[in-house]
Design a protein around this motif. Structure first.
Motif, PDB file in Angstrom:
ATOM      1  N   TRP A  18       0.824  -1.212   0.000  1.00 11.20           N
ATOM      2  CA  TRP A  18       0.000   0.000   0.000  1.00 11.20           C
ATOM      3  C   TRP A  18       0.857   1.261   0.000  1.00 11.20           C
ATOM      4  N   PHE A  19       1.962   1.242   0.736  1.00 14.79           N
ATOM      5  CA  PHE A  19       2.875   2.385   0.746  1.00 14.79           C
ATOM      6  C   PHE A  19       3.408   2.655  -0.657  1.00 14.79           C
ATOM      7  N   ILE A  20       3.819   1.609  -1.351  1.00 16.87           N
ATOM      8  CA  ILE A  20       4.367   1.761  -2.702  1.00 16.87           C
ATOM      9  C   ILE A  20       3.298   2.282  -3.654  1.00 16.87           C
ATOM     10  N   ILE A  21       2.101   1.732  -3.586  1.00 18.74           N
ATOM     11  CA  ILE A  21       1.008   2.189  -4.458  1.00 18.74           C
ATOM     12  C   ILE A  21       0.675   3.654  -4.178  1.00 18.74           C
ATOM     13  N   ALA A  22       0.533   4.006  -2.908  1.00 20.31           N
ATOM     14  CA  ALA A  22       0.200   5.388  -2.549  1.00 20.31           C
ATOM     15  C   ALA A  22       1.314   6.342  -2.974  1.00 20.31           C
ATOM     16  N   SER A  23       2.558   5.942  -2.780  1.00 21.28           N
ATOM     17  CA  SER A  23       3.689   6.773  -3.161  1.00 21.28           C
ATOM     18  C   SER A  23       3.739   6.961  -4.671  1.00 21.28           C
ATOM     19  N   LEU A  24       3.505   5.894  -5.417  1.00 18.64           N
ATOM     20  CA  LEU A  24       3.473   5.987  -6.876  1.00 18.64           C
ATOM     21  C   LEU A  24       2.379   6.941  -7.350  1.00 18.64           C
ATOM     22  N   LEU A  25       1.161   6.725  -6.864  1.00 18.71           N
ATOM     23  CA  LEU A  25       0.030   7.545  -7.298  1.00 18.71           C
ATOM     24  C   LEU A  25       0.212   9.012  -6.909  1.00 18.71           C
ATOM     25  N   ALA A  26       0.597   9.255  -5.671  1.00 19.34           N
ATOM     26  CA  ALA A  26       0.770  10.637  -5.201  1.00 19.34           C
ATOM     27  C   ALA A  26       1.918  11.320  -5.941  1.00 19.34           C
ATOM     28  N   GLY A  27       3.029  10.626  -6.092  1.00 26.31           N
ATOM     29  CA  GLY A  27       4.191  11.223  -6.748  1.00 26.31           C
ATOM     30  C   GLY A  27       3.946  11.578  -8.205  1.00 26.31           C
ATOM     31  N   TYR A  28       3.381  10.642  -8.956  1.00 27.96           N
ATOM     32  CA  TYR A  28       3.153  10.921 -10.376  1.00 27.96           C
ATOM     33  C   TYR A  28       1.984  11.894 -10.576  1.00 27.96           C
ATOM     34  N   ALA A  29       1.002  11.888  -9.685  1.00 24.87           N
ATOM     35  CA  ALA A  29      -0.077  12.880  -9.771  1.00 24.87           C
ATOM     36  C   ALA A  29       0.482  14.276  -9.511  1.00 24.87           C
ATOM     37  N   LEU A  30       1.364  14.399  -8.541  1.00 28.74           N
ATOM     38  CA  LEU A  30       1.988  15.687  -8.248  1.00 28.74           C
ATOM     39  C   LEU A  30       2.751  16.212  -9.472  1.00 28.74           C
ATOM     40  N   ILE A  31       3.516  15.341 -10.114  1.00 29.93           N
ATOM     41  CA  ILE A  31       4.239  15.748 -11.326  1.00 29.93           C
ATOM     42  C   ILE A  31       3.258  16.229 -12.389  1.00 29.93           C
ATOM     43  N   PHE A  32       2.178  15.502 -12.553  1.00 27.62           N
ATOM     44  CA  PHE A  32       1.193  15.841 -13.580  1.00 27.62           C
ATOM     45  C   PHE A  32       0.545  17.198 -13.326  1.00 27.62           C
ATOM     46  N   GLY A  89      11.121   7.852  -9.126  1.00 29.50           N
ATOM     47  CA  GLY A  89      11.035   8.828 -10.218  1.00 29.50           C
ATOM     48  C   GLY A  89      10.521  10.188  -9.782  1.00 29.50           C
ATOM     49  N   PRO A  90       9.365  10.249  -9.114  1.00 25.98           N
ATOM     50  CA  PRO A  90       8.865  11.562  -8.676  1.00 25.98           C
ATOM     51  C   PRO A  90       9.794  12.271  -7.689  1.00 25.98           C
ATOM     52  N   TYR A  91      10.475  11.517  -6.839  1.00 28.79           N
ATOM     53  CA  TYR A  91      11.413  12.158  -5.914  1.00 28.79           C
ATOM     54  C   TYR A  91      12.536  12.836  -6.699  1.00 28.79           C
ATOM     55  N   GLY A  92      13.049  12.144  -7.720  1.00 29.67           N
ATOM     56  CA  GLY A  92      14.088  12.735  -8.556  1.00 29.67           C
ATOM     57  C   GLY A  92      13.594  13.974  -9.274  1.00 29.67           C
ATOM     58  N   TYR A  93      12.406  13.870  -9.851  1.00 25.61           N
ATOM     59  CA  TYR A  93      11.837  15.011 -10.562  1.00 25.61           C
ATOM     60  C   TYR A  93      11.647  16.194  -9.622  1.00 25.61           C
ATOM     61  N   LEU A  94      11.105  15.955  -8.430  1.00 19.81           N
ATOM     62  CA  LEU A  94      10.878  17.043  -7.465  1.00 19.81           C
ATOM     63  C   LEU A  94      12.194  17.652  -6.982  1.00 19.81           C
ATOM     64  N   PHE A  95      13.220  16.822  -6.883  1.00 22.53           N
ATOM     65  CA  PHE A  95      14.551  17.316  -6.527  1.00 22.53           C
ATOM     66  C   PHE A  95      14.988  18.386  -7.524  1.00 22.53           C
ATOM     67  N   PHE A  96      14.834  18.103  -8.822  1.00 21.87           N
ATOM     68  CA  PHE A  96      15.205  19.060  -9.871  1.00 21.87           C
ATOM     69  C   PHE A  96      14.228  20.230  -9.933  1.00 21.87           C
ATOM     70  N   TYR A  97      12.953  19.931  -9.818  1.00 20.39           N
ATOM     71  CA  TYR A  97      11.903  20.952  -9.929  1.00 20.39           C
ATOM     72  C   TYR A  97      12.082  22.024  -8.857  1.00 20.39           C
ATOM     73  N   LEU A  98      12.244  21.597  -7.618  1.00 17.06           N
ATOM     74  CA  LEU A  98      12.380  22.568  -6.526  1.00 17.06           C
ATOM     75  C   LEU A  98      13.694  23.340  -6.611  1.00 17.06           C
ATOM     76  N   HIS A  99      14.740  22.676  -7.058  1.00 13.75           N
ATOM     77  CA  HIS A  99      16.010  23.385  -7.235  1.00 13.75           C
ATOM     78  C   HIS A  99      15.826  24.518  -8.237  1.00 13.75           C
ATOM     79  N   SER A 100      15.133  24.235  -9.319  1.00 11.53           N
ATOM     80  CA  SER A 100      14.863  25.254 -10.338  1.00 11.53           C
ATOM     81  C   SER A 100      13.939  26.342  -9.796  1.00 11.53           C
ATOM     82  N   TYR A 101      12.865  25.919  -9.144  1.00  7.75           N
ATOM     83  CA  TYR A 101      11.865  26.859  -8.633  1.00  7.75           C
ATOM     84  C   TYR A 101      12.468  27.808  -7.600  1.00  7.75           C
TER      85      TYR A 101
END
Length: 176
Positions: A18-32, A89-101
């Motif tokens: 459940w943790f993995i599913i929730a993390s996947l859904l929340a992370g990729y939804a946030l990116i979207f 994946g979303p953690y990596g993306y957010l790492f770059f996104y926030l650095h830029s932001y």
């Protein structure tokens, strides 16, 4: 050298899945839903870098000769082990996104890496509590901090290089 026997920690669909599913859904939804800061090819690259960082980290110390921990329900590779890598994946993306932001520069890069290493430790702590990680051979949670710090330092250097050589179209927010 004798093969390591398979260890089964549980046989049920429970908190670790459940943790993995929730993390996947929340992370990729946030990116979207986040405003777009990068063109699609760069966004995909940043997600892949996050996934790859997780794989490299896990396969450096969770397989022989080190074999310091198992992922999920057994020491054997299974579907949710694969999904757990994709959740990086979303953690990596957010790492770059926030650095830029945040337009981080100079010595604040070091603080940024320390902050993200703490976030990684917090996330790993929750994951371990929920049964995603099972430590062995005397490995303890705090040993992960230098690995996170090292991988995120390399990742940030790669990001800064990519942003230096990439000319972004005008429709994307400035990154400098």
């Amino acid at each position: 050298m004798e093969p390591t026997p398979t260890i089964n920690y549980d046989f049920y669909f429970n908190s670790n899945e459940w943790f993995i599913i929730a993390s996947l859904l929340a992370g990729y939804a946030l990116i979207f839903f986040l405003p777009k800061r990068f063109p699609l090819p760069l966004s995909m690259l940043f997600i892949i870098i996050g996934v790859n960082s997780g794989i490299v980290f896990d396969h450096t110390i969770s397989i022989p000769p080190f074999d310091f921990y198992d992922v999920n329900d057994s020491s054997y590779f299974e579907l949710f082990d694969f999904l757990s890598y994709i959740q990086y994946g979303p953690y990596g993306y957010l790492f770059f996104y926030l650095h830029s932001y945040l337009k981080i520069k100079g010595y604040f890069n070091m603080l940024y890496i320390v902050m993200w290493s703490i976030i990684a430790m917090f996330t790993e702590g929750i994951a371990a509590y929920l049964g995603v990680f099972h430590y062995k051979k005397g490995y303890v949670f705090i040993f992960s901090f230098p690995f996170y710090f090292y991988i995120q330092t390399i990742t940030l250097v790669l990001y800064l290089y990519i942003m230096k050589i990439t000319k972004l179209p005008e429709k994307y927010p400035p990154h400098q």
